[in-house]
Design an enzyme around this catalytic site. Structure first.
Site, PDB file in Angstrom:
ATOM      1  N   GLU A  40      30.010  19.127  55.339  1.00 39.59           N
ATOM      2  CA  GLU A  40      30.699  20.140  54.466  1.00 39.59           C
ATOM      3  C   GLU A  40      31.865  19.861  53.701  1.00 39.59           C
ATOM      4  O   GLU A  40      32.213  20.281  52.806  1.00 39.59           O
ATOM      5  CB  GLU A  40      31.050  21.393  55.334  1.00 39.59           C
ATOM      6  CG  GLU A  40      29.665  22.022  56.153  1.00 39.59           C
ATOM      7  CD  GLU A  40      30.006  23.212  56.827  1.00 39.59           C
ATOM      8  OE1 GLU A  40      29.382  24.447  56.599  1.00 39.59           O
ATOM      9  OE2 GLU A  40      30.664  22.912  58.154  1.00 39.59           O
ATOM     10  N   TYR A  69      42.829  45.847  41.541  1.00 42.81           N
ATOM     11  CA  TYR A  69      41.737  45.047  42.320  1.00 42.81           C
ATOM     12  C   TYR A  69      41.597  43.654  41.815  1.00 42.81           C
ATOM     13  O   TYR A  69      40.953  42.797  42.511  1.00 42.81           O
ATOM     14  CB  TYR A  69      40.413  45.719  42.412  1.00 42.81           C
ATOM     15  CG  TYR A  69      39.893  46.352  41.465  1.00 42.81           C
ATOM     16  CD1 TYR A  69      39.377  45.687  40.252  1.00 42.81           C
ATOM     17  CD2 TYR A  69      39.913  47.824  41.095  1.00 42.81           C
ATOM     18  CE1 TYR A  69      38.912  46.468  39.313  1.00 42.81           C
ATOM     19  CE2 TYR A  69      39.350  48.580  40.019  1.00 42.81           C
ATOM     20  CZ  TYR A  69      38.952  47.796  39.165  1.00 42.81           C
ATOM     21  OH  TYR A  69      38.306  48.476  38.017  1.00 42.81           O
ATOM     22  N   VAL A  88      35.799  30.024  57.907  1.00 41.82           N
ATOM     23  CA  VAL A  88      36.090  31.162  57.194  1.00 41.82           C
ATOM     24  C   VAL A  88      37.070  32.100  57.690  1.00 41.82           C
ATOM     25  O   VAL A  88      37.642  32.836  56.755  1.00 41.82           O
ATOM     26  CB  VAL A  88      34.256  31.844  56.960  1.00 41.82           C
ATOM     27  CG1 VAL A  88      33.389  31.033  56.134  1.00 41.82           C
ATOM     28  CG2 VAL A  88      34.040  32.326  58.351  1.00 41.82           C
ATOM     29  N   GLU A  89      37.428  32.129  58.967  1.00 44.73           N
ATOM     30  CA  GLU A  89      38.366  32.945  59.426  1.00 44.73           C
ATOM     31  C   GLU A  89      39.954  32.553  58.764  1.00 44.73           C
ATOM     32  O   GLU A  89      40.457  33.601  58.436  1.00 44.73           O
ATOM     33  CB  GLU A  89      38.617  32.702  60.952  1.00 44.73           C
ATOM     34  CG  GLU A  89      37.555  33.269  61.814  1.00 44.73           C
ATOM     35  CD  GLU A  89      36.104  32.357  61.807  1.00 44.73           C
ATOM     36  OE1 GLU A  89      35.293  32.579  62.781  1.00 44.73           O
ATOM     37  OE2 GLU A  89      36.106  31.450  61.307  1.00 44.73           O
ATOM     38  N   LYS A 114      28.920  33.159  54.337  1.00 39.82           N
ATOM     39  CA  LYS A 114      28.702  31.692  53.738  1.00 39.82           C
ATOM     40  C   LYS A 114      27.209  31.999  53.841  1.00 39.82           C
ATOM     41  O   LYS A 114      26.244  31.706  54.663  1.00 39.82           O
ATOM     42  CB  LYS A 114      28.999  30.675  54.812  1.00 39.82           C
ATOM     43  CG  LYS A 114      30.247  30.281  54.582  1.00 39.82           C
ATOM     44  CD  LYS A 114      30.751  29.407  55.747  1.00 39.82           C
ATOM     45  CE  LYS A 114      29.998  27.933  55.467  1.00 39.82           C
ATOM     46  NZ  LYS A 114      30.443  27.003  56.384  1.00 39.82           N
TER      47      LYS A 114
END
Length: 134
Positions: A40, A69, A88-89, A114
């Protein structure tokens, strides 16, 4: 025939008050260098992001009265532009914190998917966090 209660105008003291406005972005697509595995690193992967913000705003009639937004997309793109992110956290937490830059945001819910993480066995994997202003 009795008049409909909906047709009557409530006195100002009984009018509904808006306490929280929810501002949301759903399905925001960003490409990020993200992941902990060797394969990755050095490659870009798609993310799909949903954000819901609780905003202390009411009677919004002009853009400055509320949270724009578009800021969510700008913040997400700025975070991925900083470089590789392992989890991702981490991305979700950084995005939530960026949303708190506006003092009217009292809560941020950020969901990050993902789509390729478990392909072809799952449509997506990811995380959802909820952060509240301290």
């Amino acid at each position: 025939m009795a008049a409909s209660p909906l047709a009557e105008t409530a006195p100002a003291s009984q009018a509904a008050r808006i306490i929280v406005t929810k501002v949301f972005v759903r399905g925001l697509k960003v490409d990020a260098q993200i992941g902990v595995y060797d394969h990755e690193h050095g490659r870009v992967q798609p993310l799909v992001v949903d954000v819901e913000l609780d905003v202390a705003a009411s009677h919004c009639e002009r853009l400055p009265d509320t949270v724009n937004y578009e800021m969510v997309g700008e913040a997400a793109r700025a975070i991925v532009a900083e470089g590789h992110i392992d989890l991702v956290e981490t991305f979700a937490e950084r995005l939530a914190q960026a949303c708190f830059a506006d003092p009217r945001v009292t809560r941020a819910r950020v969901r990050v998917e993902k789509p390729l993480a478990l392909a072809p066995h799952a449509a997506a994997a990811g995380v959802e966090i909820t952060a509240v202003r301290a």
